[in-house]
Structure formats: C-alpha cells, structure tokens
Design a protein around this motif. Structure first.
Motif, PDB file in Angstrom:
ATOM      1  N   THR A 229     -19.864  33.886 -20.520  1.00  0.00           N
ATOM      2  CA  THR A 229     -21.117  33.313 -21.023  1.00  0.00           C
ATOM      3  C   THR A 229     -20.916  31.994 -21.767  1.00  0.00           C
ATOM      4  O   THR A 229     -21.894  31.337 -22.121  1.00  0.00           O
ATOM      5  CB  THR A 229     -21.813  34.310 -21.973  1.00  0.00           C
ATOM      6  OG1 THR A 229     -20.972  34.549 -23.111  1.00  0.00           O
ATOM      7  CG2 THR A 229     -22.087  35.620 -21.254  1.00  0.00           C
ATOM      8  N   GLY A 230     -19.660  31.632 -22.026  1.00  0.00           N
ATOM      9  CA  GLY A 230     -19.414  30.391 -22.753  1.00  0.00           C
ATOM     10  C   GLY A 230     -19.791  30.474 -24.220  1.00  0.00           C
ATOM     11  O   GLY A 230     -20.293  29.500 -24.796  1.00  0.00           O
ATOM     12  N   ALA A 231     -19.539  31.622 -24.840  1.00  0.00           N
ATOM     13  CA  ALA A 231     -19.871  31.824 -26.254  1.00  0.00           C
ATOM     14  C   ALA A 231     -18.586  31.897 -27.067  1.00  0.00           C
ATOM     15  O   ALA A 231     -17.707  32.709 -26.773  1.00  0.00           O
ATOM     16  CB  ALA A 231     -20.681  33.103 -26.435  1.00  0.00           C
ATOM     17  N   VAL A 232     -18.494  31.056 -28.094  1.00  0.00           N
ATOM     18  CA  VAL A 232     -17.304  30.970 -28.939  1.00  0.00           C
ATOM     19  C   VAL A 232     -17.678  31.381 -30.364  1.00  0.00           C
ATOM     20  O   VAL A 232     -18.702  30.934 -30.890  1.00  0.00           O
ATOM     21  CB  VAL A 232     -16.734  29.536 -28.948  1.00  0.00           C
ATOM     22  CG1 VAL A 232     -15.468  29.462 -29.795  1.00  0.00           C
ATOM     23  CG2 VAL A 232     -16.468  29.051 -27.535  1.00  0.00           C
ATOM     24  N   ARG A 233     -16.842  32.200 -30.981  1.00  0.00           N
ATOM     25  CA  ARG A 233     -17.086  32.630 -32.359  1.00  0.00           C
ATOM     26  C   ARG A 233     -15.901  32.220 -33.227  1.00  0.00           C
ATOM     27  O   ARG A 233     -14.751  32.476 -32.882  1.00  0.00           O
ATOM     28  CB  ARG A 233     -17.285  34.142 -32.426  1.00  0.00           C
ATOM     29  CG  ARG A 233     -17.594  34.674 -33.834  1.00  0.00           C
ATOM     30  CD  ARG A 233     -17.779  36.180 -33.809  1.00  0.00           C
ATOM     31  NE  ARG A 233     -18.000  36.736 -35.142  1.00  0.00           N
ATOM     32  CZ  ARG A 233     -19.186  36.796 -35.732  1.00  0.00           C
ATOM     33  NH1 ARG A 233     -20.253  36.351 -35.094  1.00  0.00           N
ATOM     34  NH2 ARG A 233     -19.320  37.312 -36.950  1.00  0.00           N
ATOM     35  N   VAL A 234     -16.195  31.554 -34.340  1.00  0.00           N
ATOM     36  CA  VAL A 234     -15.155  31.176 -35.294  1.00  0.00           C
ATOM     37  C   VAL A 234     -15.331  31.984 -36.576  1.00  0.00           C
ATOM     38  O   VAL A 234     -16.450  32.324 -36.958  1.00  0.00           O
ATOM     39  CB  VAL A 234     -15.195  29.661 -35.612  1.00  0.00           C
ATOM     40  CG1 VAL A 234     -14.823  28.835 -34.393  1.00  0.00           C
ATOM     41  CG2 VAL A 234     -16.556  29.237 -36.144  1.00  0.00           C
ATOM     42  N   GLY A 235     -14.206  32.299 -37.226  1.00  0.00           N
ATOM     43  CA  GLY A 235     -14.253  33.111 -38.435  1.00  0.00           C
ATOM     44  C   GLY A 235     -14.532  32.282 -39.673  1.00  0.00           C
ATOM     45  O   GLY A 235     -13.754  32.299 -40.633  1.00  0.00           O
ATOM     46  N   LEU A 236     -15.647  31.562 -39.657  1.00  0.00           N
ATOM     47  CA  LEU A 236     -16.037  30.672 -40.749  1.00  0.00           C
ATOM     48  C   LEU A 236     -17.522  30.866 -41.034  1.00  0.00           C
ATOM     49  O   LEU A 236     -18.286  31.237 -40.137  1.00  0.00           O
ATOM     50  CB  LEU A 236     -15.782  29.203 -40.377  1.00  0.00           C
ATOM     51  CG  LEU A 236     -14.363  28.829 -39.941  1.00  0.00           C
ATOM     52  CD1 LEU A 236     -14.363  27.453 -39.283  1.00  0.00           C
ATOM     53  CD2 LEU A 236     -13.413  28.857 -41.125  1.00  0.00           C
ATOM     54  N   THR A 237     -17.921  30.591 -42.260  1.00  0.00           N
ATOM     55  CA  THR A 237     -19.345  30.641 -42.576  1.00  0.00           C
ATOM     56  C   THR A 237     -19.986  29.280 -42.313  1.00  0.00           C
ATOM     57  O   THR A 237     -19.317  28.253 -42.309  1.00  0.00           O
ATOM     58  CB  THR A 237     -19.564  31.012 -44.053  1.00  0.00           C
ATOM     59  OG1 THR A 237     -19.033  29.961 -44.883  1.00  0.00           O
ATOM     60  CG2 THR A 237     -18.891  32.327 -44.392  1.00  0.00           C
TER      61      THR A 237
ATOM     62  N   TRP B  37      -8.544  28.722 -34.957  1.00  0.00           N
ATOM     63  CA  TRP B  37      -9.547  29.292 -35.852  1.00  0.00           C
ATOM     64  C   TRP B  37     -10.615  30.066 -35.087  1.00  0.00           C
ATOM     65  O   TRP B  37     -11.522  30.628 -35.680  1.00  0.00           O
ATOM     66  CB  TRP B  37     -10.196  28.185 -36.681  1.00  0.00           C
ATOM     67  CG  TRP B  37      -9.199  27.335 -37.416  1.00  0.00           C
ATOM     68  CD1 TRP B  37      -7.874  27.613 -37.619  1.00  0.00           C
ATOM     69  CD2 TRP B  37      -9.425  26.060 -38.000  1.00  0.00           C
ATOM     70  NE1 TRP B  37      -7.270  26.598 -38.300  1.00  0.00           N
ATOM     71  CE2 TRP B  37      -8.191  25.626 -38.556  1.00  0.00           C
ATOM     72  CE3 TRP B  37     -10.544  25.236 -38.116  1.00  0.00           C
ATOM     73  CZ2 TRP B  37      -8.053  24.398 -39.209  1.00  0.00           C
ATOM     74  CZ3 TRP B  37     -10.407  24.017 -38.771  1.00  0.00           C
ATOM     75  CH2 TRP B  37      -9.177  23.617 -39.318  1.00  0.00           C
ATOM     76  N   VAL B  38     -10.502  30.047 -33.769  1.00  0.00           N
ATOM     77  CA  VAL B  38     -11.454  30.775 -32.926  1.00  0.00           C
ATOM     78  C   VAL B  38     -11.099  32.258 -32.953  1.00  0.00           C
ATOM     79  O   VAL B  38      -9.941  32.632 -32.728  1.00  0.00           O
ATOM     80  CB  VAL B  38     -11.427  30.235 -31.488  1.00  0.00           C
ATOM     81  CG1 VAL B  38     -12.247  31.124 -30.559  1.00  0.00           C
ATOM     82  CG2 VAL B  38     -11.936  28.799 -31.449  1.00  0.00           C
ATOM     83  N   GLU B  39     -12.080  33.088 -33.219  1.00  0.00           N
ATOM     84  CA  GLU B  39     -11.854  34.536 -33.242  1.00  0.00           C
ATOM     85  C   GLU B  39     -12.014  35.163 -31.867  1.00  0.00           C
ATOM     86  O   GLU B  39     -11.291  36.086 -31.514  1.00  0.00           O
ATOM     87  CB  GLU B  39     -12.814  35.202 -34.230  1.00  0.00           C
ATOM     88  CG  GLU B  39     -12.460  34.985 -35.682  1.00  0.00           C
ATOM     89  CD  GLU B  39     -13.243  35.906 -36.608  1.00  0.00           C
ATOM     90  OE1 GLU B  39     -14.322  36.382 -36.197  1.00  0.00           O
ATOM     91  OE2 GLU B  39     -12.778  36.137 -37.726  1.00  0.00           O
ATOM     92  N   SER B  40     -12.983  34.676 -31.104  1.00  0.00           N
ATOM     93  CA  SER B  40     -13.211  35.259 -29.785  1.00  0.00           C
ATOM     94  C   SER B  40     -13.955  34.261 -28.898  1.00  0.00           C
ATOM     95  O   SER B  40     -14.663  33.388 -29.392  1.00  0.00           O
ATOM     96  CB  SER B  40     -14.025  36.553 -29.886  1.00  0.00           C
ATOM     97  OG  SER B  40     -15.322  36.286 -30.389  1.00  0.00           O
ATOM     98  N   ILE B  41     -13.736  34.403 -27.598  1.00  0.00           N
ATOM     99  CA  ILE B  41     -14.456  33.602 -26.599  1.00  0.00           C
ATOM    100  C   ILE B  41     -14.897  34.524 -25.478  1.00  0.00           C
ATOM    101  O   ILE B  41     -14.092  35.285 -24.930  1.00  0.00           O
ATOM    102  CB  ILE B  41     -13.585  32.477 -26.012  1.00  0.00           C
ATOM    103  CG1 ILE B  41     -13.105  31.519 -27.099  1.00  0.00           C
ATOM    104  CG2 ILE B  41     -14.360  31.695 -24.950  1.00  0.00           C
ATOM    105  CD1 ILE B  41     -12.240  30.384 -26.571  1.00  0.00           C
ATOM    106  N   ASP B  42     -16.166  34.452 -25.143  1.00  0.00           N
ATOM    107  CA  ASP B  42     -16.675  35.131 -23.956  1.00  0.00           C
ATOM    108  C   ASP B  42     -16.702  34.084 -22.850  1.00  0.00           C
ATOM    109  O   ASP B  42     -17.601  33.248 -22.788  1.00  0.00           O
ATOM    110  CB  ASP B  42     -18.075  35.682 -24.215  1.00  0.00           C
ATOM    111  CG  ASP B  42     -18.589  36.522 -23.050  1.00  0.00           C
ATOM    112  OD1 ASP B  42     -18.182  36.255 -21.903  1.00  0.00           O
ATOM    113  OD2 ASP B  42     -19.396  37.430 -23.290  1.00  0.00           O
ATOM    114  N   TRP B  43     -15.674  34.117 -21.989  1.00  0.00           N
ATOM    115  CA  TRP B  43     -15.553  33.088 -20.961  1.00  0.00           C
ATOM    116  C   TRP B  43     -16.673  33.182 -19.930  1.00  0.00           C
ATOM    117  O   TRP B  43     -17.015  32.186 -19.292  1.00  0.00           O
ATOM    118  CB  TRP B  43     -14.185  33.187 -20.282  1.00  0.00           C
ATOM    119  CG  TRP B  43     -13.043  32.907 -21.201  1.00  0.00           C
ATOM    120  CD1 TRP B  43     -12.195  33.816 -21.770  1.00  0.00           C
ATOM    121  CD2 TRP B  43     -12.620  31.629 -21.699  1.00  0.00           C
ATOM    122  NE1 TRP B  43     -11.287  33.190 -22.569  1.00  0.00           N
ATOM    123  CE2 TRP B  43     -11.514  31.850 -22.544  1.00  0.00           C
ATOM    124  CE3 TRP B  43     -13.069  30.313 -21.499  1.00  0.00           C
ATOM    125  CZ2 TRP B  43     -10.846  30.817 -23.193  1.00  0.00           C
ATOM    126  CZ3 TRP B  43     -12.409  29.275 -22.136  1.00  0.00           C
ATOM    127  CH2 TRP B  43     -11.315  29.526 -22.981  1.00  0.00           C
TER     128      TRP B  43
END
Length: 243
Positions: A200-208, A192-198
C-alpha cells in the motif's frame, strides 16, 4: 556526497567509447537501503531497451555536465544479460548480471556490488529454473509518493531519497508535509522507520508529530551538510551513521 535521487534521474551514462543512455530509476534493497543497480534507458541507441548497471561500475559524476562516466564499453553494455524492468527482477537474473560483470553477489557478501574484472564476452546465465522476483529489490521512484505516518497521525509523503554516492546507501527520506505543515520538508533516516507496507506504500516512523514539527530544517533542500546532520540526529536522539 549526499545526492538527491530526483536530481540523479536523467543523468547521462557515458561509456568509455560513447553515451549509453540516461538514468531512469534505481533499484535498492530494502534490507540495507542500498542502491544495487541503476536502470538506464538506452534511448535511440538501443530503442526500447533498458539495462541494469551495478552502481559501483560508475565513476564520480560530473555535476556540471550531468554525466556519470562508467567503466564499460558500449559493446559490454549491449551484450549484458537482458532484464525486463517492467516486472520484478528475479534472483536468477541477478546471478546472471553478477556473473557477467565479474562481481560477487551482494546477498552473499553483504557489500555493495563492485566490479572485479569487467568481461569482454557475455557469461552464460545459470542453468537452474527461473525464480521469483527478489522481494527485497525496490524501485526508488516508486518509493517517492509513499505516505508517512508518525505514532499519532499522518506527516506527509516521501518526495525524494537522499543517497550517499560513496557507498550508494540511502541516508535519508525527504518528506513533503503537505497541508499539515504547508511549504515545509522534513528529513528522516531509513533506520528510524518502524514498518513499511510495500503493497500500500504506507510508512510508519516511531516519532511523534510534535517531535517532527520542531525538527531542524536544512538550509538547502534537498542538499544536506554535516552540520545539519549533526543537528538532525541530536534532535531525534539518534546515533549518527558515521559513528
């Protein structure tokens, strides 16, 4: 069985003829979210040394004694190719490990590393020049602490990885919602993860955030059972991995 990474850390690794050391980390590939190696701190047996063991060399853990039996002798572990775990593992080192343990490299087969016939003497490493670290191998401990963001705001931070010990896939990220939902933990599947910036350790999920706020809470954290998994996938309108 789905197990917590934090719980697996410090499990003793028990060879056929004695204790090797304890689990200090895992390396997983970010393409398949599968644990490829366990990092084992050999403690006072081989002071200052950490070794990489393929996950499938392990037998089922003894949760009462917190031990993993491993189908190796202490001598086989001692003679295994050396790896500097303080820097990224490169492909040449992985090829040496695969050759030594008599397994097909996972990046060729697409499957979990699994032992064929374990060696009695070390194999010679490949003669080609050293290569860069494999950019797809990630430290499990490093991922804990990554920040999670929904489509409309921050959610919290990864507090644990929930790993299926039948195939060593990371099934879920356990997320501490911090001050947003105090005292609450939520669960996401890596798919469910859309993207990860390895970097900076930032994870974005496509959920509200609203969808996350209303997600089912497991009865026991970090353990999850099939009934909870069914509720979770139904809530997020996602097909379960077992189907």
């Amino acid at each position: 069985m789905i197990r917590s990474l934090n719980d697996l850390l410090d499990y003793a690794i028990n060879a056929s003829d004695g204790v090797i050391g304890s689990v200090s980390d895992v390396y997983l590939d970010d393409a398949g979210w599968t644990v490829r190696y366990l990092v084992v701190d050999t403690g006072t047996w081989l002071p200052g040394r950490k070794v990489l063991l393929p996950a499938s060399a392990l037998d089922a853990p003894d949760t009462d004694s917190r031990q993993f039996p491993v189908r190796l002798t202490r001598k086989q572990v001692e003679d295994s190719p050396g790896t500097d775990t303080a820097r990224p593992v490169n492909r040449q080192e992985e090829e040496a490990l695969a050759g030594y343990f008599g397994v097909e490299p996972y990046w060729l087969s697409g499957s979990l590393i699994g032992p064929a016939e374990l060696p009695t003497v070390p194999a010679e490493p490949p003669a080609d020049a050293a290569r860069r670290g494999d950019p797809h191998l990630r430290s499990g401990r490093e991922i804990t602490g990554y920040a999670i963001a929904a489509t409309d705001g921050d959610i919290g931070t990864v507090s644990d990885l929930l790993i299926d010990d039948t195939d060593w896939r990371v099934r879920y990220l356990l997320v501490d919602t911090g001050t947003w939902l105090p005292g609450r933990k939520v669960v996401f599947a890596p798919g469910w993860v859309e993207s990860i910036d390895w970097a900076t350790g930032a994870v974005r999920v496509g959920l509200t955030r609203d969808r996350v706020r209303n997600s089912p809470v497991p009865e026991s954290v970090p353990e999850v059972n099939r009934a909870y998994e069914e509720q979770l996938h139904s809530h997020y309108l996602r097909d379960p991995y077992w189907m």
